[in-house]
Write an enzyme that holds these catalytic residues in place. Structure first.
Site, mmCIF file in Angstrom:
data_model
loop_
_atom_site.group_PDB
_atom_site.id
_atom_site.type_symbol
_atom_site.label_atom_id
_atom_site.label_comp_id
_atom_site.label_asym_id
_atom_site.label_seq_id
_atom_site.Cartn_x
_atom_site.Cartn_y
_atom_site.Cartn_z
ATOM 1 N N MET A 59 -2.839 -32.202 -73.428
ATOM 2 C CA MET A 59 -4.102 -32.915 -73.303
ATOM 3 C C MET A 59 -5.232 -32.051 -73.873
ATOM 4 S SD MET A 59 -5.890 -34.111 -69.741
ATOM 5 C CE MET A 59 -4.528 -35.166 -69.290
ATOM 6 N N CYS A 60 -6.248 -32.693 -74.446
ATOM 7 C CA CYS A 60 -7.399 -31.957 -74.942
ATOM 8 C C CYS A 60 -8.674 -32.727 -74.612
ATOM 9 C CB CYS A 60 -7.288 -31.690 -76.442
ATOM 10 S SG CYS A 60 -7.518 -33.117 -77.491
ATOM 11 N N THR A 61 -9.804 -32.088 -74.833
ATOM 12 C CA THR A 61 -11.084 -32.751 -74.625
ATOM 13 C C THR A 61 -11.695 -33.115 -75.968
ATOM 14 O OG1 THR A 61 -12.246 -30.643 -74.560
ATOM 15 C CG2 THR A 61 -11.607 -31.592 -72.449
#
Length: 185
Positions: A59-61
């Site tokens: 997951m990333c932002t």
């Protein structure tokens, strides 16, 4: 012979244009409501880089902001090895609200981006058709305002990805991580 070749090229172009038009865009798209922090929850792609890197992805932002010209500045921060990598992209608006274009300075690939569906406060489903000299690929992203989404939203993402011709091994719900989450402003 020339007429036949022109006919074939015309049909190929028409097919490409039809494929681009077959991806829906959010009705009454409101760009200002798309801005802010998102988490990448799902990623689906039939590209070679995805197949090679799939097992490493987390997951990333992503921070989305509007520019004065009405384009979108998209900044993604993601874990890569033991460091955090930030990538900036400028999505140029098109005549159709909710559709953007982007050309990768690194790879020269052209991206036709569609904001397919969003309620702005919970999730956004984005589909991208990518064209480069070695061929074309499809990518679908599922963004969330939080690190978790309901099973119904995850299923919607999976189903839409399948409708774009992606197989189950080309669809990934990204593993959660706390790494690089605080670094993204």
């Amino acid at each position: 012979m020339q007429a036949t070749l022109l006919s074939i090229l015309g049909l190929a172009l028409l097919g490409t244009l039809h494929a681009q038009d077959s991806i829906p865009v959010q009705t009454d798209f409101q760009q200002d409501k798309l801005t802010g922090r998102w988490y990448s929850i799902g990623l689906a792609s039939n590209s070679n880089w995805f197949k090679e890197k799939r097992h490493l992805m987390k997951m990333c932002t992503t921070i989305i902001s509007s520019t004065a010209e009405g384009n979108l500045e998209v900044t993604s921060t993601y874990p890569k090895g033991d460091q955090c990598v930030t990538r900036n992209s400028l999505y140029t608006k098109t005549e159709q609200p909710g559709r953007f274009s982007y050309t990768s300075p690194r790879w020269g690939s052209k991206h036709n981006i569609h904001v397919v569906e969003t309620n702005y406060e919970e999730y956004a489903l984005v589909a991208t058709q990518i064209s480069k000299s070695t061929g074309s690929s499809t990518m679908v992203l599922l963004y969330s305002r939080t690190k978790e989404l309901s099973p119904e939203r995850l299923e919607m993402f999976t189903q839409f990805s399948r409708e774009q011709g992606l197989t189950d091994d080309e669809i990934l719900i990204l593993p959660q991580t706390d790494k690089c989450m605080a670094d993204a402003a």
